[in-house]
Design a protein around this motif. Structure first.
Motif, PDB file in Angstrom:
ATOM      1  N   ARG A  19     107.144  42.765   0.148  1.00  0.00           N
ATOM      2  CA  ARG A  19     107.765  43.997   0.650  1.00  0.00           C
ATOM      3  C   ARG A  19     106.784  45.155   0.560  1.00  0.00           C
ATOM      4  N   LYS A  20     106.102  45.283  -0.564  1.00  0.00           N
ATOM      5  CA  LYS A  20     105.144  46.373  -0.753  1.00  0.00           C
ATOM      6  C   LYS A  20     103.991  46.273   0.248  1.00  0.00           C
ATOM      7  N   ASP A  23     105.308  46.960   3.831  1.00  0.00           N
ATOM      8  CA  ASP A  23     105.587  48.397   3.990  1.00  0.00           C
ATOM      9  C   ASP A  23     104.284  49.165   4.181  1.00  0.00           C
ATOM     10  N   THR A  96     107.007  40.280  10.134  1.00  0.00           N
ATOM     11  CA  THR A  96     107.817  40.806   9.035  1.00  0.00           C
ATOM     12  C   THR A  96     109.159  40.091   8.968  1.00  0.00           C
TER      13      THR A  96
END
Length: 175
Positions: A19-20, A23, A96
């Motif tokens: 996720r990091k 993002d 993603t």
């Protein structure tokens, strides 16, 4: 902490870090994502693509274990990648979506594993067709280590592109 709890922790870490990283990657232009940064897989996008394909290969192999609970059955509709460098996704949004789906699948599957399952051996063929027979628990360690290795490369490439991913230490998730 028993081995299954360790695997669950690694699955959670994998999702958290992805996720990091995703993002951070989303803040870049398409050109910056695909720019050849001289990484193992060229670009940030190429490296993230490689990780999704590699995870798919290993999860499809893991689904062959006799103790498989069916938690990996959703992978049945996805073809086995034939080349871990092929760009299999049109853009970051598509990649993603696959990453989020894979990470959730990994967590759900990890939660089905029991200690005796980890003592099995996995019979599989590598990408060149060579037969292998290895301890499942050791392959799980490789699976998560492979993710960390290439995510480390991505965080370096992102840093070079001016994007800070923030804390990446597993320690952040350990009580």
């Amino acid at each position: 902490m028993n081995r299954t709890a360790q695997i669950t922790l690694m699955a959670t870490y994998n999702q958290w870090m992805n996720r990091k990283v995703y993002d951070a990657a989303a803040t870049l232009s398409d050109a910056d994502l695909h720019a050849d940064r001289r990484g193992f897989f060229g670009s940030i996008f190429g490296t993230l693509n490689h990780l999704a394909l590699g995870d798919t290969v290993w999860l499809k192999r893991f689904s062959l274990l006799p103790a498989n609970t069916g938690a990996l059955a959703p992978l049945d509709s996805i073809a086995m990648p034939c080349d871990l460098k092929q760009l299999a996704f049109r853009d970051l949004d598509e990649l993603t979506s696959r990453r989020v789906w894979l990470d959730q699948l990994i967590i759900e599957w990890a939660n089905t594993l029991r200690e005796p399952d980890l003592d099995q051996r996995l019979h599989y063929h590598n990408m060149r067709g060579v037969a292998a027979d290895k301890p499942f628990f050791s392959l799980l360690l490789h699976f998560f280590n492979h993710q960390s290795h290439h995510r480390g490369q991505v965080t370096t490439l992102l840093t070079q592109a001016g994007v800070d991913v923030g804390d990446t230490d597993l320690l952040a998730l350990i009580d």
